[in-house]
Design a protein around this motif. Structure first.
Motif, PDB file in Angstrom:
ATOM      1  N   SER A 204      -0.840 -12.918   7.369  1.00 32.24           N
ATOM      2  CA  SER A 204      -1.974 -13.621   6.760  1.00 32.24           C
ATOM      3  C   SER A 204      -3.298 -13.209   7.387  1.00 32.24           C
ATOM      4  N   PHE A 205      -3.247 -12.750   8.646  1.00 31.28           N
ATOM      5  CA  PHE A 205      -4.473 -12.317   9.304  1.00 31.28           C
ATOM      6  C   PHE A 205      -4.895 -10.909   8.892  1.00 31.28           C
ATOM      7  N   SER A 206      -3.968 -10.117   8.352  1.00 32.78           N
ATOM      8  CA  SER A 206      -4.209  -8.685   8.182  1.00 32.78           C
ATOM      9  C   SER A 206      -5.386  -8.393   7.249  1.00 32.78           C
ATOM     10  N   THR A 277      10.255 -12.104   1.815  1.00 35.35           N
ATOM     11  CA  THR A 277       9.731 -13.355   1.260  1.00 35.35           C
ATOM     12  C   THR A 277       8.588 -13.891   2.116  1.00 35.35           C
ATOM     13  N   ILE A 278       8.763 -13.866   3.419  1.00 33.70           N
ATOM     14  CA  ILE A 278       7.724 -14.357   4.323  1.00 33.70           C
ATOM     15  C   ILE A 278       6.513 -13.436   4.300  1.00 33.70           C
ATOM     16  N   LEU A 279       6.742 -12.128   4.182  1.00 32.25           N
ATOM     17  CA  LEU A 279       5.618 -11.196   4.061  1.00 32.25           C
ATOM     18  C   LEU A 279       4.790 -11.507   2.813  1.00 32.25           C
ATOM     19  N   ALA A 280       5.474 -11.843   1.722  1.00 33.55           N
ATOM     20  CA  ALA A 280       4.762 -12.196   0.493  1.00 33.55           C
ATOM     21  C   ALA A 280       3.945 -13.468   0.681  1.00 33.55           C
ATOM     22  N   ILE A 281       4.501 -14.440   1.397  1.00 31.67           N
ATOM     23  CA  ILE A 281       3.756 -15.674   1.662  1.00 31.67           C
ATOM     24  C   ILE A 281       2.521 -15.374   2.505  1.00 31.67           C
ATOM     25  N   GLY A 282       2.703 -14.555   3.545  1.00 33.64           N
ATOM     26  CA  GLY A 282       1.560 -14.191   4.381  1.00 33.64           C
ATOM     27  C   GLY A 282       0.503 -13.442   3.607  1.00 33.64           C
ATOM     28  N   LEU A 283       0.935 -12.554   2.723  1.00 32.93           N
ATOM     29  CA  LEU A 283      -0.019 -11.802   1.897  1.00 32.93           C
ATOM     30  C   LEU A 283      -0.766 -12.732   0.944  1.00 32.93           C
ATOM     31  N   LEU A 284      -0.042 -13.682   0.391  1.00 38.40           N
ATOM     32  CA  LEU A 284      -0.673 -14.643  -0.523  1.00 38.40           C
ATOM     33  C   LEU A 284      -1.716 -15.482   0.207  1.00 38.40           C
ATOM     34  N   ILE A 285      -1.380 -15.905   1.428  1.00 38.48           N
ATOM     35  CA  ILE A 285      -2.340 -16.684   2.223  1.00 38.48           C
ATOM     36  C   ILE A 285      -3.569 -15.843   2.538  1.00 38.48           C
ATOM     37  N   SER A 286      -3.349 -14.574   2.926  1.00 43.31           N
ATOM     38  CA  SER A 286      -4.481 -13.718   3.284  1.00 43.31           C
ATOM     39  C   SER A 286      -5.359 -13.394   2.085  1.00 43.31           C
ATOM     40  N   SER A 287      -4.782 -13.411   0.887  1.00 43.39           N
ATOM     41  CA  SER A 287      -5.575 -13.145  -0.311  1.00 43.39           C
ATOM     42  C   SER A 287      -6.436 -14.331  -0.698  1.00 43.39           C
ATOM     43  N   ILE A 288      -5.975 -15.535  -0.327  1.00 43.60           N
ATOM     44  CA  ILE A 288      -6.701 -16.749  -0.686  1.00 43.60           C
ATOM     45  C   ILE A 288      -7.739 -17.112   0.370  1.00 43.60           C
ATOM     46  N   ALA A 289      -7.355 -16.982   1.639  1.00 43.13           N
ATOM     47  CA  ALA A 289      -8.224 -17.411   2.728  1.00 43.13           C
ATOM     48  C   ALA A 289      -9.440 -16.497   2.859  1.00 43.13           C
ATOM     49  N   LYS A 290     -10.533 -17.076   3.263  1.00 48.26           N
ATOM     50  CA  LYS A 290     -11.771 -16.333   3.474  1.00 48.26           C
ATOM     51  C   LYS A 290     -11.963 -15.951   4.943  1.00 48.26           C
ATOM     52  N   THR A 291     -11.394 -16.752   5.837  1.00 49.05           N
ATOM     53  CA  THR A 291     -11.525 -16.495   7.271  1.00 49.05           C
ATOM     54  C   THR A 291     -10.159 -16.605   7.933  1.00 49.05           C
ATOM     55  N   GLN A 292     -10.070 -16.106   9.174  1.00 46.92           N
ATOM     56  CA  GLN A 292      -8.816 -16.198   9.917  1.00 46.92           C
ATOM     57  C   GLN A 292      -8.485 -17.649  10.254  1.00 46.92           C
ATOM     58  N   LEU A 293      -9.500 -18.474  10.434  1.00 41.24           N
ATOM     59  CA  LEU A 293      -9.260 -19.892  10.692  1.00 41.24           C
ATOM     60  C   LEU A 293      -8.595 -20.556   9.495  1.00 41.24           C
TER      61      LEU A 293
END
Length: 379
Positions: A204-206, A277-293
């Motif tokens: 998600s941070f990537s 599956t977890i990689l997809a979740i992390g990617l989805l989070i990183s696509s939505i989030a604007k910041t690392q926080l």
């Protein structure tokens, strides 16, 4: 329209590996965090009730009372290490938490035994219901066993034999985890929980990191396609996921001594599906989030329900139907069934195919949604 280019893909892949190598915090998180969490949870999450500190008020001070205290110690549930001479002292031990149970033996305990009317009072700290139930059950079984032996001795002294044979004998055998050690139940589940937490957070941070540092604009003006960028950024975390999985498996097997009863290759194969599956979740989070926080906050929103609703701590069968349905929306729920089935029961795909199918559906759907959501832009 540009076609997929291996040159561009490998360039992104090389860039991501260089970035991970230079990012000491991510490297430490990828290697040290799985081991740290496994050791922490492996020792801390322990529901075995044994060797509880116990206070004893022996008002009899006879051989019979000392034998009874020894029997209490032999149950392995209670350690009668504290001896007092009054009820107030017992209250002090229980109130302070220095002792979790108390045994009160009456003054005429020896005489009561001879008259077949002995009684012992046991006080249990019920603030933890698990401990209270285990101690109560152990004390009741101890009382039943002592009563049976005393009755047998009494009848033998009267020249009567065989009079204490119970009309019903219930033979109990525990399968899969005969010692009923909570560690054997928890360590396999920690594989899924740690993989989910570490890989989802790192992934998600990537992309969010690219947005925060302004390097996403540089990627936009290049001819790199979204698919090439996506794969180039994900594959390093696939490798990290396998390293984490290997570390957890090796530590669980050789440090904690929890050996898998089933096929390790099957475990690795199904863990790979869970990893994507977890990689997809992390990617989805990183696509939505604007910041690392924001990415960290979204990851923690995933972690808490996974611990409570997946069956990691509490059995899902005892939950209300609504919570069971909510737990069914978590990929970890199905992976826990898989990993515990392989570790504890040694079962194969013929018994795990439903959980495997659910996990595959999660992987396909989440990867499709995450790929569609991912765009090579800043929006």
């Amino acid at each position: 329209m540009l076609r997929f280019s291996w040159t561009r893909f490998l360039a992104v892949l090389k860039k991501e590996f260089i970035h991970i190598r230079r990012d000491r915090a991510s490297l430490i998180m990828a290697v040290a965090m799985p081991l740290g969490m496994l050791l922490l949870f492996g020792y801390a999450v322990n529901t075995d009730v044994e060797h509880l500190p116990t206070v004893v008020w022996d008002q009899s001070q006879t051989q019979e009372s000392r034998d009874f205290v020894s029997s209490v110690r032999n149950t392995q549930y209670m350690d009668p290490d504290y001896y007092v001479s009054g009820y107030k002292q017992i209250e002090s031990y229980l109130d302070s938490g220095k002792a979790r149970a108390a045994v009160i033996i009456p003054p005429d305990f020896g005489k009561q035994l001879q008259e077949q009317q002995a009684s012992v009072q046991v006080l249990v700290d019920g603030s933890d219901p698990t401990i209270a139930r285990a101690v109560t059950s152990a004390v009741q079984m101890l009382g039943f066993d002592k009563s049976l032996k005393l009755q047998s001795q009494r009848l033998a002294s009267m020249g009567i034999s065989g009079g204490t044979t119970l009309p019903l004998d219930i033979e109990t055998r525990v399968w899969y985890n005969p010692d009923m050690k909570s560690r054997n139940f928890n360590i396999p589940a920690l594989i899924g929980l740690i993989l989910q937490n570490v890989i989802a957070m790192l992934t998600s941070f990537s992309i969010v990191r690219e947005k925060e540092r302004g390097t996403m604009e540089q990627l936009i003006v290049t001819p790199i396609r979204s698919l090439e960028l996506l794969l180039g950024k994900l594959l390093p975390f696939v490798l990290i996921g396998f390293v984490s999985l290997s570390l957890i498996l090796v530590t669980g097997i050789f440090w904690f001594g929890v050996m898998p009863m089933g096929s390790i290759p099957l475990l690795v194969l199904l863990s790979t599906i869970f990893l994507f599956t977890i990689l997809a979740i992390g990617l989805l989070i990183s696509s939505i989030a604007k910041t690392q926080l924001q990415a960290m906050q979204m990851t923690f929103i995933l972690i808490l329900p996974s611990i409570l609703l997946s069956g990691f701590v509490f059995p899902r069968e005892t939950m209300p139907k609504l919570l069971q349905l909510m737990g069914g929306l978590l990929p970890l729920t199905y992976f826990l069934e898989i990993v515990r089935g392989i570790f504890l029961k040694g079962v194969g795909l013929q018994f795990l195919w439903q959980d495997t199918l659910a996990l595959c559906l999660f992987a396909v759907i989440l990867l499709a949604v995450a790929s569609k959501k991912f765009k090579k832009n800043l929006d």
